[in-house]
Design an enzyme around this catalytic site. Structure first.
Site, PDB file in Angstrom:
ATOM      1  N   TYR A 139       0.815  -1.214   0.000  1.00 28.46           N
ATOM      2  CA  TYR A 139       0.000   0.000   0.000  1.00 28.46           C
ATOM      3  C   TYR A 139       0.847   1.263   0.000  1.00 28.46           C
ATOM      4  CZ  TYR A 139      -4.575  -2.149   0.813  1.00 28.46           C
ATOM      5  OH  TYR A 139      -5.741  -2.846   0.691  1.00 28.46           O
ATOM      6  N   LYS A 189       3.639 -15.571   3.090  1.00 27.12           N
ATOM      7  CA  LYS A 189       3.917 -16.343   1.875  1.00 27.12           C
ATOM      8  C   LYS A 189       5.418 -16.597   1.862  1.00 27.12           C
ATOM      9  CE  LYS A 189       2.576 -18.195  -2.044  1.00 27.12           C
ATOM     10  NZ  LYS A 189       1.704 -19.397  -2.112  1.00 27.12           N
ATOM     11  N   ASP A 221      -2.391 -18.699   1.112  1.00 31.36           N
ATOM     12  CA  ASP A 221      -3.342 -19.475   0.296  1.00 31.36           C
ATOM     13  C   ASP A 221      -4.027 -20.545   1.148  1.00 31.36           C
ATOM     14  OD1 ASP A 221      -0.882 -20.768   0.510  1.00 31.36           O
ATOM     15  OD2 ASP A 221      -0.783 -21.386  -1.594  1.00 31.36           O
ATOM     16  N   ASP A 245      -6.233  -7.244   4.188  1.00 34.17           N
ATOM     17  CA  ASP A 245      -7.361  -6.640   3.469  1.00 34.17           C
ATOM     18  C   ASP A 245      -8.223  -7.743   2.863  1.00 34.17           C
ATOM     19  OD1 ASP A 245      -8.912  -4.601   2.156  1.00 34.17           O
ATOM     20  OD2 ASP A 245      -7.869  -5.136   0.303  1.00 34.17           O
ATOM     21  N   ASP A 249     -12.225  -9.479   4.336  1.00 36.61           N
ATOM     22  CA  ASP A 249     -13.481  -9.579   3.581  1.00 36.61           C
ATOM     23  C   ASP A 249     -13.967 -11.028   3.572  1.00 36.61           C
ATOM     24  OD1 ASP A 249     -13.251  -6.856   2.894  1.00 36.61           O
ATOM     25  OD2 ASP A 249     -14.071  -7.212   0.893  1.00 36.61           O
TER      26      ASP A 249
HETATM   27  C1  IPM Z   1     -10.479  -1.532   3.711  1.00 36.69           C
HETATM   28  C2  IPM Z   1     -10.650  -0.930   2.334  1.00 36.69           C
HETATM   29  C3  IPM Z   1      -9.492   0.004   2.060  1.00 36.69           C
HETATM   30  C4  IPM Z   1      -8.218  -0.803   2.087  1.00 36.69           C
HETATM   31  C5  IPM Z   1      -9.603   0.816   0.740  1.00 36.69           C
HETATM   32  C6  IPM Z   1     -10.896   1.583   0.666  1.00 36.69           C
HETATM   33  C7  IPM Z   1      -8.428   1.723   0.538  1.00 36.69           C
HETATM   34  O1  IPM Z   1     -10.760  -1.924   1.381  1.00 36.69           O
HETATM   35  O2  IPM Z   1     -10.450  -0.760   4.683  1.00 36.69           O
HETATM   36  O3  IPM Z   1     -10.385  -2.746   3.837  1.00 36.69           O
HETATM   37  O4  IPM Z   1      -7.853  -1.426   1.073  1.00 36.69           O
HETATM   38  O5  IPM Z   1      -7.568  -0.825   3.143  1.00 36.69           O
HETATM   39 MN    MN Z   2     -10.827  -3.970   2.234  1.00 39.75          MN
END
Ligand code: IPM
Ligand code: MN
Length: 367
Positions: A139, A189, A221, A245, A249
């Site tokens: 990032y 990894k 993975d 990240d 999710d």
């Molecule tokens: C998160 C989001 C952010 C990230 C984006 C919006 C920059 O996906 O907070 O997980 O990638 O960190």
């Molecule tokens: Mn995210």
């Protein structure tokens, strides 16, 4: 406590409004003073000032005790260069505030367990804390950008980590595990990447200071697969920025909806609290956004920035009460829901539950 509220884009304003409503209720019940100042960030800030993180927004955040953010991002900015997009505002803010440890708890609530795509005997009872390194890795690594003969025939990002960066976030994970089920899964990894080899060595060394915590290492993975097949094996997951990240999710899906997940970015000058979900432009302005992630982020704010553990517990308990009573936003609704509620109705219901819990506590202390 001075709180800067950054509603941002899409559903951000709708969900932060409910988190603020709940914080006001808690303040009234327990005699605390929370001051709220609102500032623009992301797409709305670009529209108002030309910048995704205007100086006044940043200064206000730095002068406050905690920051509550909704979400950033809107499709109309998709064609802008990376450094001018709404997301750039968030990344600059994260770096300026300095919170390097991003805590993302993913909890499977019994009352909505059937919303998980996983069978309930697999997902039910999952309670995972992802500790994501937030200020390093791809990032922020330099050099970055487009290059090559035409200026865009190739592109590059840099993945680098220092021992110091790894150590400090690892300590946060081990400290958290100590108060939980005493297990850390460090995800990397290391079979391919040098940064991951350094990550693994460093985490193993930090683990020596926490003999009561069990450490396991997992490739990313394999971790992605285990999250889906055996989520109950996880307690604390410690990982670098991009892996965190992605895995957070995935972990959200286990709980039933991305809308449920809160987060706290701690360890810096001012801590930042934001739901994990994004701006969801497709459902913005329709009063259907799930505010539970934002409300749970407010609970984390009370725990980590205000040291109001009891009040934080109260909000989390209120969330359970409202879910148990059958109130749902559409993303978590099913045949069993008693009532599909608007975003603001959920906020009000959580306030009512918080009031009731505070009353019960006061009555208990009175006898
Ligand atoms: C998160 C989001 C952010 C990230 C984006 C919006 C920059 O996906 O907070 O997980 O990638 O960190
Ligand atoms: Mn995210």
């Amino acid at each position: 406590m001075k709180i800067t509220v950054l509603p941002g884009d899409g559903i951000g304003p709708e969900v932060t409004a409910e988190a603020v409503r709940v914080l006001r209720a808690v303040a009234a019940n327990h005699g605390h003073r929370f001051e709220f100042v609102e500032r623009p960030i992301g797409g709305v800030a670009i529209k108002q000032t030309g910048s995704p993180l205007p100086p006044l927004t940043l200064d206000t955040c730095l002068a406050s005790d905690a920051v509550l953010l909704g979400a950033v991002g809107a499709p109309e900015y998709d064609s802008l260069p990376t450094n001018l997009r709404p997301e750039a505002g968030l990344l600059l803010l994260r770096r300026a505030l300095g919170g390097f440890a991003n805590l993302r708890p993913a909890i499977s609530y019994d009352s909505i367990a059937e919303k998980s795509p996983l069978r309930s005997e697999i997902a039910s009872g999952a309670d995972i804390l992802i500790v994501r390194e937030l200020l390093g890795g791809l990032y922020f690594g330099e050099p970055r950008g487009f290059f090559g003969s035409n200026g865009d025939s190739a592109a590059r990002n840099t993945l680098s980590y220092s021992v110091v960066e790894i150590e400090r976030v690892a300590r946060v994970a081990f400290e958290a595990a100590r108060k939980r089920r005493r297990k850390v899964t460090s995800v990397d990894k290391a079979n391919v990447l040098e940064t991951s080899q350094l990550w693994r060595q460093t985490v193993s060394r930090v683990a020596l200071d926490y003999p009561e915590v069990t450490l396991e290492h997992l490739y990313v993975d394999a971790c992605a697969m285990h999250l889906i097949t055996t989520p109950l094996r996880f307690d604390v997951i410690l990982t670098e920025n991009l892996f965190g990240d992605i895995l957070s999710d995935e972990a959200a899906a286990i709980t039933g909806s991305l809308g449920m997940l809160p987060s706290a970015s701690i360890g810096g000058a001012v801590s930042l609290y934001e739901p994990v979900h994004g701006s969801a432009p497709d459902i913005a302005g329709r009063a259907v956004a799930n505010p539970f992630g934002a409300i749970a982020s407010a609970a984390m704010m009370l725990r980590y920035s205000a040291r109001l553990e009891r009040e934080a517990d109260e909000i989390e308990e209120a969330i359970r009460v409202v879910l148990k009573a059958g109130y749902r936003t559409p993303d978590i609704a099913s045949g069993k829901s008693r009532y599909v509620a608007k975003t603001s109705e959920i906020g009000q219901l959580v306030c009512d539950a918080v009031d009731e819990l505070a009353e019960m506590r006061h009555a208990y202390h009175a006898v």
